[in-house]
Design a protein around this motif. Structure first.
Motif, PDB file in Angstrom:
ATOM      1  N   GLY A 192       0.824  -1.214   0.000  1.00 47.57           N
ATOM      2  CA  GLY A 192       0.000   0.000   0.000  1.00 47.57           C
ATOM      3  C   GLY A 192       0.852   1.256   0.000  1.00 47.57           C
ATOM      4  N   TRP A 193       1.917   1.241   0.797  1.00 52.10           N
ATOM      5  CA  TRP A 193       2.813   2.402   0.866  1.00 52.10           C
ATOM      6  C   TRP A 193       3.491   2.638  -0.491  1.00 52.10           C
ATOM      7  N   ALA A 194       3.959   1.564  -1.117  1.00 51.97           N
ATOM      8  CA  ALA A 194       4.623   1.697  -2.421  1.00 51.97           C
ATOM      9  C   ALA A 194       3.635   2.214  -3.469  1.00 51.97           C
ATOM     10  N   TRP A 195       2.436   1.631  -3.508  1.00 49.20           N
ATOM     11  CA  TRP A 195       1.424   2.041  -4.491  1.00 49.20           C
ATOM     12  C   TRP A 195       1.000   3.492  -4.250  1.00 49.20           C
ATOM     13  N   GLY A 196       0.761   3.822  -2.981  1.00 47.78           N
ATOM     14  CA  GLY A 196       0.371   5.191  -2.649  1.00 47.78           C
ATOM     15  C   GLY A 196       1.462   6.193  -2.969  1.00 47.78           C
ATOM     16  N   SER A 197       2.699   5.855  -2.666  1.00 51.49           N
ATOM     17  CA  SER A 197       3.818   6.762  -2.947  1.00 51.49           C
ATOM     18  C   SER A 197       3.999   6.980  -4.440  1.00 51.49           C
ATOM     19  N   LEU A 198       3.723   5.940  -5.205  1.00 47.79           N
ATOM     20  CA  LEU A 198       3.874   6.017  -6.655  1.00 47.79           C
ATOM     21  C   LEU A 198       2.811   6.913  -7.290  1.00 47.79           C
ATOM     22  N   TRP A 199       1.569   6.827  -6.835  1.00 45.65           N
ATOM     23  CA  TRP A 199       0.468   7.464  -7.536  1.00 45.65           C
ATOM     24  C   TRP A 199      -0.181   8.646  -6.829  1.00 45.65           C
ATOM     25  N   SER A 200       0.075   8.846  -5.551  1.00 48.27           N
ATOM     26  CA  SER A 200      -0.573   9.944  -4.831  1.00 48.27           C
ATOM     27  C   SER A 200      -0.068  11.288  -5.326  1.00 48.27           C
ATOM     28  N   THR A 201      -1.003  12.178  -5.635  1.00 50.91           N
ATOM     29  CA  THR A 201      -0.650  13.541  -6.033  1.00 50.91           C
ATOM     30  C   THR A 201      -1.115  14.542  -4.975  1.00 50.91           C
ATOM     31  N   GLY A 202      -1.733  14.031  -3.920  1.00 48.31           N
ATOM     32  CA  GLY A 202      -2.244  14.895  -2.857  1.00 48.31           C
ATOM     33  C   GLY A 202      -1.449  14.721  -1.581  1.00 48.31           C
ATOM     34  N   ARG A 203      -2.080  15.111  -0.527  1.00 49.94           N
ATOM     35  CA  ARG A 203      -1.460  15.057   0.789  1.00 49.94           C
ATOM     36  C   ARG A 203      -1.348  13.613   1.271  1.00 49.94           C
ATOM     37  N   VAL A 204      -0.228  13.295   1.892  1.00 47.44           N
ATOM     38  CA  VAL A 204      -0.025  12.009   2.553  1.00 47.44           C
ATOM     39  C   VAL A 204       0.156  12.327   4.030  1.00 47.44           C
ATOM     40  N   CYS A 205      -0.665  11.725   4.875  1.00 51.34           N
ATOM     41  CA  CYS A 205      -0.559  12.022   6.302  1.00 51.34           C
ATOM     42  C   CYS A 205      -0.982  10.816   7.118  1.00 51.34           C
ATOM     43  N   ARG A 206      -0.603  10.854   8.355  1.00 47.52           N
ATOM     44  CA  ARG A 206      -1.003   9.795   9.277  1.00 47.52           C
ATOM     45  C   ARG A 206      -2.230  10.277  10.027  1.00 47.52           C
ATOM     46  N   ARG A 207      -3.274   9.472  10.020  1.00 48.82           N
ATOM     47  CA  ARG A 207      -4.514   9.773  10.734  1.00 48.82           C
ATOM     48  C   ARG A 207      -4.811   8.569  11.608  1.00 48.82           C
ATOM     49  N   GLY A 208      -4.549   8.677  12.902  1.00 47.96           N
ATOM     50  CA  GLY A 208      -4.694   7.543  13.800  1.00 47.96           C
ATOM     51  C   GLY A 208      -3.668   6.493  13.430  1.00 47.96           C
ATOM     52  N   ASP A 209      -4.122   5.269  13.206  1.00 48.08           N
ATOM     53  CA  ASP A 209      -3.220   4.182  12.814  1.00 48.08           C
ATOM     54  C   ASP A 209      -3.077   4.046  11.300  1.00 48.08           C
ATOM     55  N   LEU A 210      -3.733   4.903  10.555  1.00 48.66           N
ATOM     56  CA  LEU A 210      -3.724   4.792   9.095  1.00 48.66           C
ATOM     57  C   LEU A 210      -2.788   5.815   8.455  1.00 48.66           C
ATOM     58  N   TRP A 211      -2.165   5.402   7.368  1.00 46.58           N
ATOM     59  CA  TRP A 211      -1.495   6.325   6.466  1.00 46.58           C
ATOM     60  C   TRP A 211      -2.485   6.608   5.351  1.00 46.58           C
ATOM     61  N   VAL A 212      -2.814   7.872   5.141  1.00 50.87           N
ATOM     62  CA  VAL A 212      -3.818   8.267   4.155  1.00 50.87           C
ATOM     63  C   VAL A 212      -3.110   8.906   2.968  1.00 50.87           C
ATOM     64  N   PHE A 213      -3.306   8.317   1.805  1.00 51.59           N
ATOM     65  CA  PHE A 213      -2.744   8.821   0.545  1.00 51.59           C
ATOM     66  C   PHE A 213      -3.903   9.382  -0.269  1.00 51.59           C
ATOM     67  N   THR A 214      -3.896  10.685  -0.512  1.00 55.30           N
ATOM     68  CA  THR A 214      -4.974  11.321  -1.271  1.00 55.30           C
ATOM     69  C   THR A 214      -4.488  11.709  -2.654  1.00 55.30           C
ATOM     70  N   GLY A 215      -5.444  12.103  -3.488  1.00 56.93           N
ATOM     71  CA  GLY A 215      -5.096  12.534  -4.837  1.00 56.93           C
ATOM     72  C   GLY A 215      -4.709  11.394  -5.759  1.00 56.93           C
ATOM     73  N   MET A 216      -5.133  10.180  -5.411  1.00 53.70           N
ATOM     74  CA  MET A 216      -4.816   9.021  -6.261  1.00 53.70           C
ATOM     75  C   MET A 216      -5.717   9.049  -7.502  1.00 53.70           C
ATOM     76  N   PRO A 217      -5.206   8.682  -8.671  1.00 54.59           N
ATOM     77  CA  PRO A 217      -6.076   8.542  -9.844  1.00 54.59           C
ATOM     78  C   PRO A 217      -7.138   7.468  -9.567  1.00 54.59           C
TER      79      PRO A 217
END
Length: 164
Positions: free
Chosen positions: A47-72
């Motif tokens: 998930g981290w690799a996929w999110g890092s590759l495609w996320s064009t928005g904010r990446v942040c930690r929310r609780g126990d989750l890493w949230v990758f936004t701006g994904m196609p």
């Protein structure tokens, strides 16, 4: 959001019961174990690799989750997807309710590890009868309308007077 069909609650309850019966057939070493945690961490890495590759928005930690936004939109299903402890989504707002829903999916990843993608696939695409979606909360996941008197954060809404 479409109105769910009549009787969906009963079908959802049956799907959860079927899933519990299936869980009893699985070897205990696979559930909530070092084996499942290894799968959870593998899923998180993917998930981290996929999110890092495609996320064009904010990446942040929310609780126990890493949230990758701006994904196609083609990089995730429906409104977003939880892979391990990574929530991959597009431009939709990430509300407290959605985070609760996705945090439950992360707990499912910890319980089932790499079995989760297969079990999820077997549970079917219909969220109203997919035990993993039902258990994560259909309201929080925006699959059914929030019941009257419930706010987005799951709390009872304050009474509002109609007089102004």
């Amino acid at each position: 959001m479409r109105r769910p069909p009549i009787g969906w609650e009963q079908r959802a309850a049956r799907a959860v019961a079927r899933g519990e019966r299936l869980d009893r057939l699985l070897p205990g070493v696979l559930l909530d174990s070092p084996v499942s945690r290894l799968g959870f961490w593998w899923g998180t890495a993917v998930g981290w690799a996929w999110g890092s590759l495609w996320s064009t928005g904010r990446v942040c930690r929310r609780g126990d989750l890493w949230v990758f936004t701006g994904m196609p939109s083609w990089t995730f299903g429906r409104g977003g997807v939880c892979v391990g402890r990574c929530y991959l989504t597009g431009a939709a707002p990430v509300t407290a309710a959605v985070l609760r829903h996705e945090a439950e999916h992360a707990r499912q990843w910890r319980r089932y590890g790499m079995l989760l993608p297969l079990l999820y696939l077997l549970a079917g695409r219909n969220p109203l009868t997919n035990r993993f979606e039902v258990l994560a909360g259909l309201e929080d996941g925006n699959y059914v309308s929030r019941r009257p008197g419930r706010s987005d954060d799951g709390q009872a809404e304050p009474h509002r007077s109609r007089d102004r």
